[in-house]
Design an enzyme around this catalytic site. Structure first.
Site, PDB file in Angstrom:
ATOM      1  N   THR A 267       0.775  -1.212  -0.173  1.00  0.00           N
ATOM      2  CA  THR A 267       0.157   0.002  -0.026  1.00  0.00           C
ATOM      3  C   THR A 267       1.305   0.889   0.019  1.00  0.00           C
ATOM      4  OG1 THR A 267      -1.557  -1.199   1.636  1.00  0.00           O
ATOM      5  CG2 THR A 267      -1.686   1.799   1.401  1.00  0.00           C
ATOM      6  N   PHE A 269       1.383   5.069   1.126  1.00  0.00           N
ATOM      7  CA  PHE A 269       0.317   6.293   1.761  1.00  0.00           C
ATOM      8  C   PHE A 269       1.239   7.556   0.901  1.00  0.00           C
ATOM      9  CE2 PHE A 269      -1.537   3.904   4.574  1.00  0.00           C
ATOM     10  CZ  PHE A 269      -0.819   2.158   4.455  1.00  0.00           C
TER      11      PHE A 269
HETATM   12  O1  LIG Z   1      -7.794  -0.247   7.502  1.00  0.00           O
HETATM   13  C1  LIG Z   1      -6.443  -0.632   7.867  1.00  0.00           C
HETATM   14  O2  LIG Z   1      -5.501  -0.907   8.584  1.00  0.00           O
HETATM   15  C2  LIG Z   1      -6.077   0.748   6.887  1.00  0.00           C
HETATM   16  O3  LIG Z   1      -4.677   0.845   7.680  1.00  0.00           O
HETATM   17  C3  LIG Z   1      -6.167   1.142   5.668  1.00  0.00           C
HETATM   18  C4  LIG Z   1      -6.066   0.168   4.448  1.00  0.00           C
HETATM   19  C5  LIG Z   1      -6.494   1.192   2.799  1.00  0.00           C
HETATM   20  O4  LIG Z   1      -7.528   1.861   3.298  1.00  0.00           O
HETATM   21  O5  LIG Z   1      -6.025  -0.073   2.355  1.00  0.00           O
HETATM   22  C6  LIG Z   1      -4.165   0.499   4.107  1.00  0.00           C
HETATM   23  C7  LIG Z   1      -3.654  -0.149   4.272  1.00  0.00           C
HETATM   24  C8  LIG Z   1      -3.892  -1.988   3.550  1.00  0.00           C
HETATM   25  O6  LIG Z   1      -4.124  -1.672   2.526  1.00  0.00           O
HETATM   26  C9  LIG Z   1      -5.401  -2.108   3.629  1.00  0.00           C
HETATM   27  C10 LIG Z   1      -6.462  -1.138   4.428  1.00  0.00           C
END
Ligand SMILES: O=C(O)C(=O)C[C@]1(C(=O)O)C=C[C@@H](O)C=C1
Length: 383
Positions: A267, A269
Site C-alpha cells: 500500500t 501512503f
Molecule cells: O484498515 C487499515 O488497517 C488501514 O490502514 C487502511 C487500509 C486502506 O485503506 O487501504 C490500509 C492498508 C491496507 O491496504 C488495508 C487497509
C-alpha cells in the site's frame, strides 16, 4: 480558448506557518481510569499537566502499550479512541514530538505506515479520512499519513476526492508491505466462522482466500477496528482480517497468515502537511497534479503528450467525476450524456526541473483547471 485556473504552491514558509491565536495544535491521550473505569486511556484535547505525566510514561506509541500487561486485561477499550469530527476543538501547546494523524484505531496498517514515514512520531488515530485532513488543517496534528493506492486493490478513491477538497500538500510518500492475517477469539476454530469483518480494501486483497473459505464479508472502517470489535463483543461466528499487531493488541488468535491474494501486497501512503516542501533535484522526486479538460477529441491524448514530449515518465493516472458539474447532455437533442472528469497524474520529475515546469506551463494552456498537489521524494525503500 478555455479559461484556465491554476492553484500553484503557496510559497514555502508563508505566514500560515504560525498558528492562528485561536488554533489548536496538538492532541494527546490522558489516563482517566477514575472517571472512566473502562477507559484506561482516552483521547482528549487539553493543555495541562496531565499531558506531561502521560509523556513521561513513554508508551511505544499512543495506543500501543509497552507490554501486554498494560492492555488492562486485554480490554479493547483500554486504547486511545479515534478522533471524531466533533472533537476537533480544544487547545494544547506541546509540540515536542511530531504528531501524525492516521485513519483507524491502534494496530491499523496506517499506524505502521505513519511510524515508517515519521519514526518516533506520536501517531494519532482518527475515525475517518476527513477527520485526519481536518486535524492537520486545524493544527491539532502536524502531518497526516493516508493510503492512496494498493498494488492488489487499486486506488482509495475517497482520498483522491479529499485531496482536492482540502488544501493540504503532499510532502512525501511511503510504501508499506501489507501481510493480512485471519484472526478470531481464542476458542473459535476456522470451521466455526461464518463471516469475516475488515476494511473493504483488505477484504478485496484477500478475495481468493475468503471465497475458498465461503465467508460472508462485512465491511468496517479499518482492519484493526474489525479485530477490536470481534474481541470486545466476544464474537464466536466471526473473524477479522487484520495485521498480526492488531491480533496481539486485541488478544485474538491468528488462524491463518499471509492470506492476501499475492504475497507482494504493497500500500502506498501519502504524507500530508499544511505547507509544501521545497522541491529538490538531489534525489528522485515525484510530482502529483490534478487537472480538468474541455470535452473534445484527443484532448486527453494532448494533455498526456506534454509529458511524453519531454520524456517525463508517468507513474499513475486516475480519473474521478467532477462532482459539482453533474451529468449533462452532450448535444442539443440530448441523445447522449457524458460526465466531466478530473485527472490525477503522478509524474517522475521535481517541480525544480525545468522540463516539469515547461510541461505544466504547456498543460495550463488548455486545461480548465490545474493544481499541483505536491512535489516530493520518491520512496525507493521497496523499489
Ligand atoms: O484498515 C487499515 O488497517 C488501514 O490502514 C487502511 C487500509 C486502506 O485503506 O487501504 C490500509 C492498508 C491496507 O491496504 C488495508 C487497509
Amino acid at each position: 480558448m478555455a479559461a484556465s485556473r491554476i492553484i500553484a504552491h503557496p510559497p514555502p514558509y508563508s505566514h500560515r506557518q504560525s498558528p492562528p491565536s485561536d488554533a489548536v495544535h496538538s492532541l494527546s491521550f490522558t489516563p482517566h481510569t477514575k472517571r472512566y473505569p473502562n477507559l484506561a486511556i482516552r483521547a482528549r484535547l487539553h493543555g495541562d499537566k496531565e499531558k506531561k505525566n502521560d509523556l513521561n510514561h513513554k508508551p511505544r506509541s499512543p495506543g500501543i502499550p509497552n507490554s501486554l500487561d498494560d492492555v488492562v486485561s486485554r480490554d479493547p477499550l483500554a486504547l486511545p479512541r479515534p478522533l471524531s469530527s466533533a472533537q476537533l476543538s480544544g487547545s494544547d501547546s506541546d509540540t515536542s514530538r511530531i504528531r501524525v494523524a492516521y485513519q483507524g484505531v491502534s494496530g491499523a496498517y496506517s499506524e505502521s505506515a505513519a511510524q515508517k514515514a515519521y519514526p518516533n512520531c506520536e501517531a494519532v488515530p482518527c475515525e475517518q479520512f476527513d477527520t485526519a485532513f481536518e486535524a492537520v488543517e486545524r493544527w491539532l496534528v502536524d502531518r497526516a499519513v493516508l493510503p492512496i493506492e494498493n498494488s492488489l486493490g487499486g486506488s482509495i478513491h475517497r482520498n483522491y476526492d479529499l485531496l482536492l477538497r482540502h488544501s493540504l500538500h503532499i510532502v512525501g510518500e511511503v510504501k508499506y508491505a501489507v501481510h493480512h492475517c485471519l484472526m478470531a477469539n481464542h476458542d473459535v476454530k476456522l470451521e466455526d466462522l461464518k463471516r469475516v469483518l475488515s476494511h473493504p480494501q483488505a477484504l478485496a486483497q484477500c478475495e481468493n482466500t475468503l471465497t475458498k473459505l465461503g465467508l460472508i464479508r462485512e465491511a468496517v472502517d479499518d482492519t484493526a477496528g474489525a479485530a477490536k470489535h470481534i474481541a470486545f463483543h466476544k464474537l464466536q461466528d466471526a473473524g477479522a482480517v487484520a495485521s498480526s499487531a492488531a491480533a496481539e493488541i486485541y488478544g485474538l488468535n491468528i488462524l491463518a497468515e499471509d492470506i492476501q491474494d499475492d504475497s507482494d501486497n504493497v500500500t502506498r501512503f501519502l504524507m500530508l502537511a499544511r505547507e509544501p516542501i521545497i522541491p529538490g533535484t538531489d534525489r528522485p522526486f515525484k510530482t502529483s497534479i490534478v487537472f480538468s479538460l474541455e470535452e473534445g477529441p484527443g484532448i486527453l491524448f494532448k494533455a498526456l503528450a506534454v509529458f511524453a514530449l519531454r520524456q517525463i515518465n508517468l507513474t499513475k493516472i486516475e480519473s474521478r467525476p467532477l462532482r459539482n458539474q453533474p451529468l449533462r447532455s452532450s448535444d442539443d437533442n440530448g441523445s447522449s450524456k457524458y460526465f466531466d472528469y478530473l485527472f490525477y497524474v503522478d509524474f517522475e520529475a521535481s517541480m525544480a526541473d525545468q522540463s516539469a515546469q515547461n510541461a505544466l506551463r504547456h498543460l495550463k494552456e488548455f486545461a480548465t483547471f490545474l493544481r499541483v498537489l505536491g512535489s516530493y521524494p520518491v520512496d525507493t525503500s521497496m523499489a
